[in-house]
Write a protein that holds these residues in place. Structure first.
Motif, PDB file in Angstrom:
ATOM      1  N   ASP A  31     -18.464  30.958 -36.668  1.00  0.00           N
ATOM      2  CA  ASP A  31     -17.361  31.411 -35.801  1.00  0.00           C
ATOM      3  C   ASP A  31     -17.047  32.885 -36.002  1.00  0.00           C
ATOM      4  O   ASP A  31     -16.855  33.623 -35.021  1.00  0.00           O
ATOM      5  CB  ASP A  31     -16.109  30.554 -36.036  1.00  0.00           C
ATOM      6  N   ASP A  32     -16.991  33.333 -37.234  1.00  0.00           N
ATOM      7  CA  ASP A  32     -16.718  34.756 -37.493  1.00  0.00           C
ATOM      8  C   ASP A  32     -17.915  35.626 -37.135  1.00  0.00           C
ATOM      9  O   ASP A  32     -17.760  36.739 -36.611  1.00  0.00           O
ATOM     10  CB  ASP A  32     -16.345  34.970 -38.963  1.00  0.00           C
ATOM     11  N   PHE A  33     -19.104  35.133 -37.428  1.00  0.00           N
ATOM     12  CA  PHE A  33     -20.326  35.898 -37.178  1.00  0.00           C
ATOM     13  C   PHE A  33     -20.465  36.246 -35.700  1.00  0.00           C
ATOM     14  O   PHE A  33     -20.849  37.364 -35.347  1.00  0.00           O
ATOM     15  CB  PHE A  33     -21.519  35.072 -37.656  1.00  0.00           C
ATOM     16  N   TYR A  34     -20.116  35.312 -34.831  1.00  0.00           N
ATOM     17  CA  TYR A  34     -20.183  35.566 -33.402  1.00  0.00           C
ATOM     18  C   TYR A  34     -18.845  36.018 -32.811  1.00  0.00           C
ATOM     19  O   TYR A  34     -18.816  36.760 -31.828  1.00  0.00           O
ATOM     20  CB  TYR A  34     -20.669  34.316 -32.658  1.00  0.00           C
ATOM     21  N   GLY A  35     -17.746  35.584 -33.395  1.00  0.00           N
ATOM     22  CA  GLY A  35     -16.439  35.877 -32.814  1.00  0.00           C
ATOM     23  C   GLY A  35     -15.918  37.267 -33.089  1.00  0.00           C
ATOM     24  O   GLY A  35     -15.323  37.913 -32.207  1.00  0.00           O
ATOM     25  N   ILE A  36     -16.126  37.770 -34.315  1.00  0.00           N
ATOM     26  CA  ILE A  36     -15.612  39.092 -34.676  1.00  0.00           C
ATOM     27  C   ILE A  36     -16.223  40.199 -33.814  1.00  0.00           C
ATOM     28  O   ILE A  36     -15.503  41.096 -33.350  1.00  0.00           O
ATOM     29  CB  ILE A  36     -15.792  39.348 -36.180  1.00  0.00           C
ATOM     30  N   PRO A  37     -17.532  40.201 -33.549  1.00  0.00           N
ATOM     31  CA  PRO A  37     -18.084  41.243 -32.678  1.00  0.00           C
ATOM     32  C   PRO A  37     -17.444  41.271 -31.298  1.00  0.00           C
ATOM     33  O   PRO A  37     -17.174  42.345 -30.753  1.00  0.00           O
ATOM     34  CB  PRO A  37     -19.578  40.869 -32.583  1.00  0.00           C
ATOM     35  N   VAL A  38     -17.195  40.094 -30.736  1.00  0.00           N
ATOM     36  CA  VAL A  38     -16.585  40.038 -29.403  1.00  0.00           C
ATOM     37  C   VAL A  38     -15.160  40.572 -29.454  1.00  0.00           C
ATOM     38  O   VAL A  38     -14.743  41.365 -28.604  1.00  0.00           O
ATOM     39  CB  VAL A  38     -16.611  38.599 -28.862  1.00  0.00           C
ATOM     40  N   ALA A  39     -14.405  40.157 -30.468  1.00  0.00           N
ATOM     41  CA  ALA A  39     -13.024  40.626 -30.599  1.00  0.00           C
ATOM     42  C   ALA A  39     -12.965  42.139 -30.766  1.00  0.00           C
ATOM     43  O   ALA A  39     -12.046  42.799 -30.262  1.00  0.00           O
ATOM     44  CB  ALA A  39     -12.360  39.928 -31.783  1.00  0.00           C
ATOM     45  N   PHE A  40     -13.951  42.708 -31.461  1.00  0.00           N
ATOM     46  CA  PHE A  40     -13.971  44.141 -31.723  1.00  0.00           C
ATOM     47  C   PHE A  40     -14.347  44.957 -30.494  1.00  0.00           C
ATOM     48  O   PHE A  40     -14.001  46.129 -30.400  1.00  0.00           O
ATOM     49  CB  PHE A  40     -14.972  44.428 -32.856  1.00  0.00           C
ATOM     50  N   SER A  41     -15.008  44.347 -29.543  1.00  0.00           N
ATOM     51  CA  SER A  41     -15.643  45.090 -28.448  1.00  0.00           C
ATOM     52  C   SER A  41     -14.686  45.436 -27.321  1.00  0.00           C
ATOM     53  O   SER A  41     -15.026  45.248 -26.151  1.00  0.00           O
ATOM     54  CB  SER A  41     -16.806  44.276 -27.872  1.00  0.00           C
ATOM     55  N   GLY A  42     -13.514  45.947 -27.633  1.00  0.00           N
ATOM     56  CA  GLY A  42     -12.562  46.293 -26.590  1.00  0.00           C
ATOM     57  C   GLY A  42     -13.149  47.254 -25.577  1.00  0.00           C
ATOM     58  O   GLY A  42     -13.675  48.301 -25.942  1.00  0.00           O
ATOM     59  N   GLN A  43     -13.086  46.895 -24.308  1.00  0.00           N
ATOM     60  CA  GLN A  43     -13.642  47.712 -23.230  1.00  0.00           C
ATOM     61  C   GLN A  43     -12.578  47.958 -22.170  1.00  0.00           C
ATOM     62  O   GLN A  43     -11.855  47.042 -21.782  1.00  0.00           O
ATOM     63  CB  GLN A  43     -14.842  47.011 -22.577  1.00  0.00           C
ATOM     64  N   SER A  44     -12.493  49.186 -21.688  1.00  0.00           N
ATOM     65  CA  SER A  44     -11.549  49.479 -20.601  1.00  0.00           C
ATOM     66  C   SER A  44     -12.095  48.977 -19.271  1.00  0.00           C
ATOM     67  O   SER A  44     -11.346  48.711 -18.345  1.00  0.00           O
ATOM     68  CB  SER A  44     -11.294  50.987 -20.523  1.00  0.00           C
TER      69      SER A  44
END
Length: 228
Positions: A31-44
């Motif tokens: 969950d963290d391995f895949y979830g943290i990258p998505v959470a970090f990827s803030g895009q305008s």
């Protein structure tokens, strides 16, 4: 296609239909391995262009699609069998390009807002890892983000042995059969791990800023850099 690339293609063609169902068992920190990258990827942008290097079945991309349902995806992988599964996974989407090719050698058109890779770059020799980091940098838009969720080498042989022993114990407790564990161990013989420290240095030398290890659980790590 070189010998190493051919070995990777053959191994992953063979396990394509079982790949997704075994991920949670083979990645204790799933969950963290895949979830943290998505959470970090803030895009305008609501519809970022995303390139997935070594996309396989599209599993990693699927988490980004949940956050960016209007994203424009480009998936590239050596294994046609894995890409066939990705095509089914994203059959409801119209803005997806599928490329069966070696992502290290492919000539891309256009640039991307996010470039991602999961459990793929560790198949490359160190020089090829550095080259793909440089290529990723060149393919990103300004302020574009690169994220590599991968397996890494422990900083010393003793630490890496501990990583492997801990991982094996966790996998056996997950319910994965011994036969499937043996197959995973056989695939791992072609892996070419590098340390987090080395790879952060290579990202910085490629030109990336905001270089960091976002997450690490034993030999699973998420590395990132941004094109300023």
């Amino acid at each position: 296609m070189n010998k190493d690339s051919h070995q990777v293609k053959v191994k992953f063609d063979e396990i394509a239909d079982k790949y997704d169902q075994q991920r949670r068992m083979l990645i204790p920190s799933f969950d963290d391995f895949y979830g943290i990258p998505v959470a970090f990827s803030g895009q305008s942008r609501n519809a970022p262009r995303i390139l997935d290097l070594g996309a396989g079945t599209g599993l990693f991309s699927s988490f980004f699609v949940e956050k960016y349902p209007d994203a424009e995806l480009t998936l590239i992988d050596l294994s046609s069998n894995m890409m066939d599964i990705a095509k089914v996974r994203f059959s409801h989407l119209s803005r997806v390009e599928y490329i069966v090719a070696d992502y290290s050698a492919y000539e891309y058109s256009g640039k991307f807002d996010i470039i991602i890779s999961s459990l793929s770059i560790h198949h490359l020799e160190d020089a090829a890892k550095q080259a793909i980091y440089a290529k990723a940098y060149s393919l990103l838009e300004d302020d574009g983000l690169f994220i590599n969720a991968d397996q890494v080498l422990g900083s010393t042989p003793a630490i890496h042995r501990y990583y492997e022993e801990t991982w094996r114990a966790a996998v056996l407790c997950s319910g994965l059969s011994q036969d499937n564990l043996d197959l995973a161990l056989e695939r791992m013989k072609i892996d070419k791990y590098a340390t987090v420290e080395s790879q952060l240095g290579w990202l910085a030398r490629a030109g990336f800023t905001d270089v960091d290890c976002l997450f690490k659980h034993y030999n699973f790590a998420v590395l990132t850099g941004r094109r300023a």
